[in-house]
Structure formats: C-alpha cells, structure tokens
Design a protein around this motif. Structure first.
Motif, PDB file in Angstrom:
ATOM      1  N   PRO B  64     -49.307  34.213  47.274  1.00 23.48           N
ATOM      2  CA  PRO B  64     -48.831  35.594  47.386  1.00 23.48           C
ATOM      3  C   PRO B  64     -48.633  36.020  48.831  1.00 23.48           C
ATOM      4  N   ALA B  65     -49.452  35.476  49.754  1.00 25.81           N
ATOM      5  CA  ALA B  65     -49.367  35.874  51.157  1.00 25.81           C
ATOM      6  C   ALA B  65     -47.987  35.585  51.724  1.00 25.81           C
ATOM      7  N   THR B  66     -47.325  34.516  51.216  1.00 23.62           N
ATOM      8  CA  THR B  66     -45.995  34.162  51.704  1.00 23.62           C
ATOM      9  C   THR B  66     -45.026  35.318  51.488  1.00 23.62           C
ATOM     10  N   PHE B  67     -45.079  35.899  50.268  1.00 24.14           N
ATOM     11  CA  PHE B  67     -44.166  37.004  49.955  1.00 24.14           C
ATOM     12  C   PHE B  67     -44.491  38.221  50.812  1.00 24.14           C
ATOM     13  N   ALA B  68     -45.788  38.474  50.974  1.00 24.43           N
ATOM     14  CA  ALA B  68     -46.195  39.621  51.791  1.00 24.43           C
ATOM     15  C   ALA B  68     -45.680  39.454  53.223  1.00 24.43           C
ATOM     16  N   ALA B  69     -45.735  38.218  53.735  1.00 24.72           N
ATOM     17  CA  ALA B  69     -45.277  37.940  55.103  1.00 24.72           C
ATOM     18  C   ALA B  69     -43.783  38.206  55.223  1.00 24.72           C
ATOM     19  N   VAL B  70     -43.018  37.775  54.179  1.00 20.84           N
ATOM     20  CA  VAL B  70     -41.576  38.026  54.193  1.00 20.84           C
ATOM     21  C   VAL B  70     -41.317  39.522  54.295  1.00 20.84           C
ATOM     22  N   GLY B  71     -42.106  40.295  53.554  1.00 20.07           N
ATOM     23  CA  GLY B  71     -41.944  41.741  53.568  1.00 20.07           C
ATOM     24  C   GLY B  71     -42.184  42.330  54.950  1.00 20.07           C
ATOM     25  N   GLU B  72     -43.084  41.737  55.715  1.00 20.81           N
ATOM     26  CA  GLU B  72     -43.357  42.264  57.046  1.00 20.81           C
ATOM     27  C   GLU B  72     -42.253  41.923  58.019  1.00 20.81           C
ATOM     28  N   VAL B  73     -41.666  40.721  57.853  1.00 17.80           N
ATOM     29  CA  VAL B  73     -40.583  40.298  58.752  1.00 17.80           C
ATOM     30  C   VAL B  73     -39.306  41.090  58.457  1.00 17.80           C
ATOM     31  N   VAL B  74     -38.992  41.255  57.174  1.00 18.42           N
ATOM     32  CA  VAL B  74     -37.766  41.976  56.798  1.00 18.42           C
ATOM     33  C   VAL B  74     -38.163  43.269  56.081  1.00 18.42           C
ATOM     34  N   PRO B  75     -38.280  44.358  56.798  1.00 19.83           N
ATOM     35  CA  PRO B  75     -38.825  45.591  56.221  1.00 19.83           C
ATOM     36  C   PRO B  75     -38.031  46.101  55.007  1.00 19.83           C
ATOM     37  N   VAL B  76     -36.690  45.828  55.008  1.00 20.79           N
ATOM     38  CA  VAL B  76     -35.871  46.319  53.897  1.00 20.79           C
ATOM     39  C   VAL B  76     -36.389  45.764  52.569  1.00 20.79           C
ATOM     40  N   LEU B  77     -36.875  44.528  52.605  1.00 17.11           N
ATOM     41  CA  LEU B  77     -37.289  43.849  51.376  1.00 17.11           C
ATOM     42  C   LEU B  77     -38.765  44.066  51.044  1.00 17.11           C
ATOM     43  N   SER B  78     -39.435  44.920  51.819  1.00 18.31           N
ATOM     44  CA  SER B  78     -40.893  44.970  51.671  1.00 18.31           C
ATOM     45  C   SER B  78     -41.327  45.408  50.272  1.00 18.31           C
ATOM     46  N   GLY B  79     -40.560  46.331  49.665  1.00 22.86           N
ATOM     47  CA  GLY B  79     -40.920  46.783  48.321  1.00 22.86           C
ATOM     48  C   GLY B  79     -40.885  45.633  47.327  1.00 22.86           C
TER      49      GLY B  79
END
Lengths: 250, 316
Positions: B64-79
């Motif tokens: 799950p941390a991988t997805f959370a990390a993606v959300g931090e890098v690309v704020p648009v996709l954070s939701g």
C-alpha cells in the motif's frame, strides 16, 4: 403369402371429434405399384396417408402391411419399413444434407458412421445432390431440400414410400427436379403412395389414381381411364381443373 | 466517382470487423482488460493456494505504501492513490471471496443444466412427469431463494453434516460445507429457471421436426434427443446466458448462510472500516469482470455452434 398385397386397406374409418374424415376406405397396393391420391382439400387424402405409418391413429377398419395389421406392429418398427416425404420437407434443421440422411441409419438401424456416410453419399448421388452433401437445409433451395427429404427416406430401405404433397410448397420452377426424381423411383420399382396435384406425374408414373371426396373413394382406376373416360362427372371436372393448374409445369 | 468505387469496395468486405475499426478497438480493449484482470486473479489464487510463492498468502503484491508514495509525488492523483492504498490491503481477501463466487456459480449452473433439460423435456412432452416438473418449477421459482437456503442449511441439519464429513471439503482450495449447501440450493433454484428458458426453446422448434424424427423410425425419446434438443439448446443460449449472469450476482445470497463469498467479505470489511464506497466499488468491479467474461464466453459459444439458416423459417 406371396399373393398377399403389400398394402391392404380395409374399411378404414377416422374421425376428429364428430367429424368423420375417412368413411370406409378400402383398396390394395401390390409391390412396385404407384398409387396416386387426388381430391379437393379436406377430402381426407393426407389423413389416409398418415394413417398408413400411424402418424395419425384411426378408429375403424384395418391397414395391413405385408399381411400384418399396422396396429399390431411396433410403431417404430412400422416406420422403419415405411418412409415418408413431407410437404414442407421437415429436414433436420441442425444437420447437413448428408447428416440428415445418416441419422436414421445410424440411430435406428444401428449402422456404423462410415457405412451410414457411404450410403448417404450414394443416395445424394441418386437425387443429384452430391455437391450439396455438406450444406445445411438453410442453404438449400426448396427443390433441393425435398430431394434430400426423398434421399433421407430411401436410405432406410423402405418397403413403401409415402409422399404427402411433395411439390405443393415449391416454387413452380423447382417442381420439375423433384418430380423427375419421383419418376425415376417409380421406374426403379419403388412402391409409392403419393398425394399430389401434379397431374404430369400421375399420368406418367401412376399405376392407379384414386379420387377421394369427403372421405370416400369416388372412383379409381389406371390413369388412361380416369383422364380419358371417367365414370363420374365430379372426377372429370376435378381432374380437368387440376390439369389446367398443375399439368403443364414442365 | 473513384470515391464511390472505394465505398462500394468497403461495403463488399466479407468481415465486418475489418471495416469497422471502432468495434475492433473495443474488442481488443475488452481482451486486454480481460487478460490483465484474469492474469492478476489467477496469479493471486495460485499464490495463496500454493502457500505464498510470491508474497505470503493474504498479502498484496504491491505494498500500500507504494500507492501512497505515488499520491505524494503527483498531488492530482492523491485521492485515487489513497483509495488504492486502502483497497489493496483488502483485495487479496476479496479475491478469495471471488473464488468462492466462481465456485458457487460454475458448479451450480453446470450441475443444474442436466436437471433443467430433464425438467424442460418433461414439461414439454411428459404427462405425469410434466405435472411433477411443473410442481418443481413453481416451488423453486415461487419461493424466495433466501428461504430455500435457510431451509437447506438450518432446516435439514443432516445436509451440512453430510458435506462436513466428506474428506476433501474445507481442505486447500475446496470450500467448506456451507458453500456446498448453498450450491445444492442454487442447483435446484437455477434448474427451475434454466428449465423454463429451455422449455420455451423446445416449444419454438417446429413440431414437424419431431414428426420427421418419428417418421424415420426414431422413438419419441430418440427424436427429442437427436432432433429437437440440438436445435432447442441453440435457441436457448441467449436466455440461458441471462440466467448465468443472474446466478453470478444472486450467489451473494449465500452470505446469509455464512458463505464467505465476494459480497460477504466486502460487507464485513466495510463494517469494520466504514469505507463502504471504496470496498463496494471494488467488489462491483470484480462482479462486472465475472459477468462480462461469462457473457463473452457464451457469445463465442453461440457463434461457434451457430448453423446457417437455423432460427429462421428458411432452415427447415
């Protein structure tokens, strides 16, 4: 036993409810006879035909095949010996022409796949449809379907073939090819009981023509007699009308 | 002039798919999505059955941390990324529920089918057997499926006990007894519905076909077996597919007799976490995948067994 006719119909009676559609029909057919039945619609000719292989049950009288009353025979055994060709073909819609012919020999006579296939191809050749062996009924013309229908009946080696208005559902230009096959069969010695309006066939192939009206035989005799010199005015009028309508199709 | 000629050529192309790129792309997309979904599902099931070849059983392939990390890098996709990070923790478990759903559906429809054919033939041709079949159909169509499951599971204690005592039940990937009781219920219920679709198809076969079979010397049974049914079952495919699709979804009623199928698991995680939307959307996507797969398979079966002219009056 050898002088026993192949088919003996004796005082046959059939009624639907209160309506008596066959009122005491009697006649005999020898081997290789071609008996043609004609008559106005409602005269009982198709019913009579269907009584012979018991697709219709009758109430009175007797029909005997080779001396045995059909009501005493096992019905499936009877139908193994009596082939039938239908007005609207009734080819098995999910099977190719070849498979249509093979089904009876395979599942009724218990022949092997290879033997049934070989026989089917022979019969298709006889009716001139070798090229259509793998066609489905939906891909055949009416005349071709009816010829497959005849081949299907022949593959069972029947003693007797019943034809129930085999050309009535066909376009006029397709009637000739079916009648031709029927005439070849008659010439080859097949015993046939034929309900038809095809006066050309009756004249050329019938040993006897029977005119039915309202469930009784009005008169019967060889074609020359019925066409040229009928006893009854009704027969003359009916045959004349049929000849006008159906006599000159070829 | 030359344009007109080109149009005529396109119209004459034998295969409609070659001239309709939109349809072909949609078809390709369906296969790609289907391959990804089923590749993932099979990998998941294989991993868990074999005791964790890739990751321990029940653990997600992607942490799950991988997805959370993606959300931090690309704020648009954070939701979306947060939703995924949440959902992947439960997906392995939902997938195991999906396995139970598949078992419930496939076993029930397969074993219900021969029963349905017998019911349909009895309804169309039988006298006393016709009345018996009618009674069966009315009983199982006329009472709630849930009530049938309760009767089988709680009302007939010997039935779950019988399955519990079978050696392989509940071992490895063979589900426990409640699933088999549910399957018994679905077989009986589904056979009633399938039987009615097949009866309708039998009745739409031209009566001349049966008569021709009899005239060749086949028995009534032989005529039905070799002439009527091969046609009727082809006619029945679209209606039967409808029943299959229903069964995939109403198999979730098995949850009421403790069967841990797909919707049951989504429901239980949702009530723990209160994230109903995310979990039910994921469950819904998995159901959708099952349904589209089933209807595509039946579509190709229908095309494969199609016979030229069958289904129109021309076929006779």
């Amino acid at each position: 036993m050898s002088d026993e006719p192949l088919v003996r119909v004796d005082d046959l009676r059939k009624r639907y409810g209160d309506e008596e559609v066959l009122r005491g029909i009697s006649f005999e057919m020898g081997r290789q006879d071609v008996q043609v039945l004609v008559g106005p619609s409602g005269s009982g000719k198709s019913t009579l035909l269907r009584c012979v292989n018991r697709l219709t049950e009758f109430q009175g009288g007797e029909i005997a095949l080779d001396g045995t009353p059909v009501t005493e025979m096992d019905v499936d055994d009877l139908r193994r010996q009596v082939g039938m060709v239908f007005q609207d073909f009734n080819l098995f819609a999910h099977l190719t022409a070849k498979e249509n012919i093979m089904l009876g020999p395979r599942r009724v006579l218990g022949k092997s796949e290879a033997a049934a296939a070989e026989r089917a191809l022979d019969e298709l050749d006889r009716v001139g449809l070798s090229a259509q062996a793998d066609s489905y009924p939906g891909e055949l013309s009416g005349g071709q379907k009816q010829r497959v229908g005849i081949a299907r009946a022949l593959a069972m080696d029947p003693k007797l073939l019943l034809f129930d208005e085999p050309t009535s559902a066909l376009d006029p230009e397709l009637i000739g090819e079916v009648v031709e096959v029927m005439e070849d069969l008659a010439e080859g010695g097949m015993t046939m009981l034929v309900v038809t309006h095809e006066m050309g066939f009756a004249r050329a192939a019938a040993t006897d023509i029977m005119f039915l009206d309202q469930g009784t035989i009005v008169e019967h005799g060889p074609p020359e007699k019925l066409f040229e010199n009928p006893e009854h005015e009704r027969t003359a009028q009916f045959l004349e009308r049929l000849t006008r309508l159906h006599g000159e199709t070829r | 002039m030359s344009e007109g000629a080109a149009d005529a050529d396109a119209g004459a192309a034998p295969d409609a798919r070659t001239v309709d790129p939109g349809r072909s792309h949609a078809g390709t997309l369906k296969y790609v999505v289907g391959a990804i979904l089923w590749g993932w599902v099979l990998l998941r099931w294989g991993n868990d059955w074999l005791g964790g070849v890739i990751v321990p059983p029940g653990q997600p392939f992607v942490p799950p941390a991988t997805f959370a990390a993606v959300g931090e890098v690309v704020p648009v996709l954070s939701g979306v990324a947060n939703g995924l990070a949440f959902a992947v923790q439960y997906l392995p478990n939902l997938m195991n529920g999906m396995w139970v759903t598949v078992i419930l559906t496939v076993v029930s429809i397969t074993l219900g089918f021969p029963l349905a054919v017998a019911l349909a033939a009895a309804r169309s041709y039988g006298h006393y057997t016709g009345w018996l079949a009618l009674g069966f159909v009315e009983l199982f169509r006329g009472t709630p499926l849930l009530a049938q499951l309760f009767v089988l599971y709680y009302g007939l204690p010997w039935l779950p006990a019988f399955f519990r005592n079978l050696p392989f039940v509940g071992q490895g990937f063979v589900p426990a007894q409640a699933v088999w009781v549910a399957i018994v219920g679905f077989i009986l219920n589904s056979a009633a519905y399938q039987g009615e679709y097949i009866r309708g198809a039998i009745d739409s076969v031209d009566p001349g076909q049966l008569e021709a079979g009899r005239a060749v010397g086949l028995s009534q049974f032989g005529s039905i077996r070799y002439v009527v049914l091969p046609q009727a079952l082809r006619y029945a495919i679209p209606g039967w597919t409808n029943e299959l699709v229903y069964l995939i979804k109403y198999s979730s009623l098995a949850a009421f007799i403790t069967v841990p199928e797909l919707l049951y698991r989504a429901q239980s995680f949702a009530s723990e976490t209160y994230r109903y939307t995310a979990l039910f959307v994921f469950a819904g996507v998995l159901y959708l995948g099952l349904v589209i797969t089933a209807s595509s398979l039946m579509g190709s079966v229908e095309a494969r067994v199609a016979i030229p002219g069958l289904g129109s009056d021309e076929g006779r």
